[in-house]
Design an enzyme around this catalytic site. Structure first.
Site, PDB file in Angstrom:
ATOM      1  N   GLN A 102       8.324   5.303  13.614  1.00  0.00           N
ATOM      2  CA  GLN A 102       7.166   4.404  13.645  1.00  0.00           C
ATOM      3  C   GLN A 102       7.364   3.428  14.805  1.00  0.00           C
ATOM      4  OE1 GLN A 102       6.398   1.242  10.619  1.00  0.00           O
ATOM      5  NE2 GLN A 102       4.391   2.216  10.416  1.00  0.00           N
ATOM      6  N   TYR A 172      -0.582  -6.084  12.764  1.00  0.00           N
ATOM      7  CA  TYR A 172       0.367  -6.121  13.878  1.00  0.00           C
ATOM      8  C   TYR A 172      -0.475  -6.112  15.167  1.00  0.00           C
ATOM      9  CZ  TYR A 172       4.478  -5.506  10.922  1.00  0.00           C
ATOM     10  OH  TYR A 172       5.485  -5.706  10.022  1.00  0.00           O
ATOM     11  N   ARG A 349       6.788   3.755  -2.261  1.00  0.00           N
ATOM     12  CA  ARG A 349       7.593   3.258  -3.372  1.00  0.00           C
ATOM     13  C   ARG A 349       8.059   4.357  -4.319  1.00  0.00           C
ATOM     14  NH1 ARG A 349       3.135  -1.027  -4.749  1.00  0.00           N
ATOM     15  NH2 ARG A 349       1.977   0.707  -3.837  1.00  0.00           N
TER      16      ARG A 349
HETATM   17  C1  LIG Z   1       9.769  -2.300   0.815  1.00  0.00           C
HETATM   18  C2  LIG Z   1       8.639  -1.796   1.654  1.00  0.00           C
HETATM   19  C3  LIG Z   1       8.726  -1.864   3.047  1.00  0.00           C
HETATM   20  C4  LIG Z   1       7.657  -1.410   3.841  1.00  0.00           C
HETATM   21  N1  LIG Z   1       7.776  -1.413   5.206  1.00  0.00           N
HETATM   22  C5  LIG Z   1       6.789  -0.863   5.965  1.00  0.00           C
HETATM   23  C6  LIG Z   1       6.928  -0.753   7.378  1.00  0.00           C
HETATM   24  O1  LIG Z   1       7.952  -1.088   7.958  1.00  0.00           O
HETATM   25  N2  LIG Z   1       5.879  -0.229   8.079  1.00  0.00           N
HETATM   26  C7  LIG Z   1       4.730   0.179   7.463  1.00  0.00           C
HETATM   27  O2  LIG Z   1       3.811   0.637   8.130  1.00  0.00           O
HETATM   28  N3  LIG Z   1       4.577   0.096   6.129  1.00  0.00           N
HETATM   29  C8  LIG Z   1       5.579  -0.397   5.375  1.00  0.00           C
HETATM   30  N4  LIG Z   1       5.437  -0.433   4.016  1.00  0.00           N
HETATM   31  C9  LIG Z   1       4.192   0.075   3.401  1.00  0.00           C
HETATM   32  C10 LIG Z   1       4.324   1.554   2.997  1.00  0.00           C
HETATM   33  O3  LIG Z   1       4.468   2.381   4.124  1.00  0.00           O
HETATM   34  C11 LIG Z   1       3.093   2.013   2.218  1.00  0.00           C
HETATM   35  O4  LIG Z   1       1.989   1.848   3.082  1.00  0.00           O
HETATM   36  C12 LIG Z   1       2.864   1.246   0.916  1.00  0.00           C
HETATM   37  O5  LIG Z   1       4.064   1.077   0.212  1.00  0.00           O
HETATM   38  C13 LIG Z   1       1.840   1.974   0.027  1.00  0.00           C
HETATM   39  O6  LIG Z   1       2.312   3.241  -0.324  1.00  0.00           O
HETATM   40  P1  LIG Z   1       2.927   3.554  -1.809  1.00  0.00           P
HETATM   41  O7  LIG Z   1       1.887   3.194  -2.806  1.00  0.00           O
HETATM   42  O8  LIG Z   1       3.262   5.004  -1.778  1.00  0.00           O
HETATM   43  O9  LIG Z   1       4.141   2.698  -1.946  1.00  0.00           O
HETATM   44  C14 LIG Z   1       6.495  -0.886   3.221  1.00  0.00           C
HETATM   45  C15 LIG Z   1       6.446  -0.802   1.827  1.00  0.00           C
HETATM   46  C16 LIG Z   1       7.491  -1.256   1.036  1.00  0.00           C
HETATM   47  C17 LIG Z   1       7.386  -1.121  -0.454  1.00  0.00           C
END
Ligand SMILES: Cc1cc2nc3c(=O)[nH]c(=O)nc-3n(C[C@H](O)[C@H](O)[C@H](O)COP(=O)(O)O)c2cc1C
Length: 419
Positions: A102, A172, A349
């Protein structure tokens, strides 16, 4: 008439690369590169998702320039980080998986405490999470950042990545250009949605020129960011359409939310206010306790919570594949995504909770995830990002608050730094 849906566990092409299946580990900033260099810990973290059955894992996030960092210890795409990145991609390929980098520039989400310079956005602004002033980027700096994305993509190719994911979401720098609230420019990068989309289109074009057909190019784009008067579907569908017409992207990953305020719009579910307060120092601790819930927002979790918005993009895409994200944790969710016309699903997650979830779902379609969307993984970004409910897991049970590195991160990072 019965509709046949693609088998999510069969190999599939993503631009010039073939993934062994349609499951992508979404970017979750790792906190496993304290010196900005790849560590064995980072490699093990990503190997878990690949050994656990994901087709591709995503390294989050890699800065295109030192000023683009949103947290200490982030990997800068450079000659210095190249040998470690090569080791990381070799390890993933040896297990039959694919890996994406990324690429991001944090813009107003960056903090002077980390980068040493005033952050920049399309127009001047004060980041409500960090209360730091952000200045307007100059025209020549726009060109410079586009070049930095190109140079970072070149490093990704040299390092052996299968894809780059351009971070065009969460307010961002590229995403903030798309917002009529944050972008008040009077030049040809502001005003109409066509003008506001110019920056991301130019980044995508520059990256494509650089990588040709050697690797896939994905963009992660916010469909809406949850801020009144900011990015919403009417605009983001047009941006996606323009990017699709340009044909510089192989896939678009659809996201929601902002990293500057109301971050829970992106995550949904429990708001981990007391956990955040526990890892930060005064005076931020009191501020988080008093205003944390107000600042982070509160939005109930729902399975497939981005689907209602994301399905609006399906008929618009003529050339570019779509990745569905948000609350995908079981076979039913994956099949729904396929049935609705998405080409891939991304899981964040759910895979942090159980890195082998993809394998288990493949073997048994009735498997349900143990992730309860408590969102306590959010505050672990101050240390080594992980699910707090894995006591035996080598990712670590709780953030090591005694580690100087963890304390440093907690002191420096505003609440905005998750994603
Ligand atoms: C602990 C954590 C760190 C994350 N860091 C990033 C990141 O660095 N870049 C990004 O685009 N999204 C980041 N996200 C968002 C995830 O990529 C994703 O969009 C979000 O968790 C929703 O997906 P899910 O329901 O499958 O968790 C992060 C999410 C979590 C939980």
């Amino acid at each position: 008439m019965t509709t046949t849906i693609p088998d999510p566990f069969a190999p599939v092409t993503l631009g010039p690369v073939t993934l062994r299946n349609r499951i992508i580990k979404a970017a979750t900033s790792e906190g496993r590169s304290p010196k900005g260099l790849v560590t064995d810990d980072l490699i093990d973290f990503h190997l878990d998702f690949i050994r656990g059955g994901a087709g591709m894992t995503t390294v989050a996030y890699c800065c295109v320039s030192p000023e683009g960092a949103s947290a200490p210890g982030q990997i800068l795409m450079s000659e210095k980080s190249l040998p470690g990145l090569q080791r990381l991609t070799d390890a993933i390929h040896a297990e039959g998986g694919a890996i994406s980098a990324q690429l991001g520039h944090a813009g107003m989400v960056a903090s002077k405490k980390i980068t040493g310079v005033t952050s920049m956005g399309p127009s001047k602004f004060v980041n409500p999470s960090s209360m730091e002033y952000c200045r307007a980027i100059r025209r020549e700096e726009i060109t410079m950042v586009i070049e930095q994305f190109g140079a970072a993509a070149r490093i990704a190719v040299q390092a052996g990545f299968d894809a780059v994911e351009l971070h065009f979401g969460h307010n961002y720098l590229p995403s903030s250009f798309l917002s009529p609230l944050l972008n008040r420019r009077k030049d040809d990068y502001g005003g109409s949605i066509e003008n506001r989309s110019r920056f991301v289109r130019e980044i995508a074009q520059r990256v494509r020129e650089e990588v040709g057909d050697k690797i896939a190019v994905i963009a992660k784009i916010s469909m809406d960011d949850g801020l009144p008067g900011s990015i919403w579907l009417n605009d983001s569908i047009r941006t996606a359409q323009l990017l699709d017409e340009d044909r510089n992207l192989d896939a678009i990953e659809l996201t929601q939310g902002s990293s500057i305020i109301r971050q829970m719009y992106l995550f949904r579910g429990d708001v981990p206010v007391s956990d955040f307060a526990a890892v930060v120092k005064e005076p931020m601790k009191t501020g988080v306790r008093l205003f944390g819930k107000l600042a982070l927002g509160s939005f109930p979790y729902k399975d497939l919570y981005m689907l209602d918005a994301a399905r609006q993009f399906v008929p618009v895409m003529k050339h570019t594949k779509l990745i569905l994200l948000g609350g995908i944790t079981n076979r039913g969710h994956i099949d729904t995504g396929m049935r609705e016309g998405f080409d891939f699903v991304a899981m964040g997650r759910g895979l942090l909770r159980e890195p082998d979830l993809a394998n288990r779902i493949r073997e048994d379609s009735t498997v349900t995830s143990r992730c309860i969307h408590c969102n306590k993984c959010m505050y672990t970004v101050y240390g080594r990002t992980h699910c707090v409910m894995e006591p035996d897991d080598h990712h670590g049970a709780v953030p090591d608050r005694n580690s100087p590195y963890a304390v440093d991160r907690a002191r420096l990072l505003p609440l905005s730094s998750v994603g």
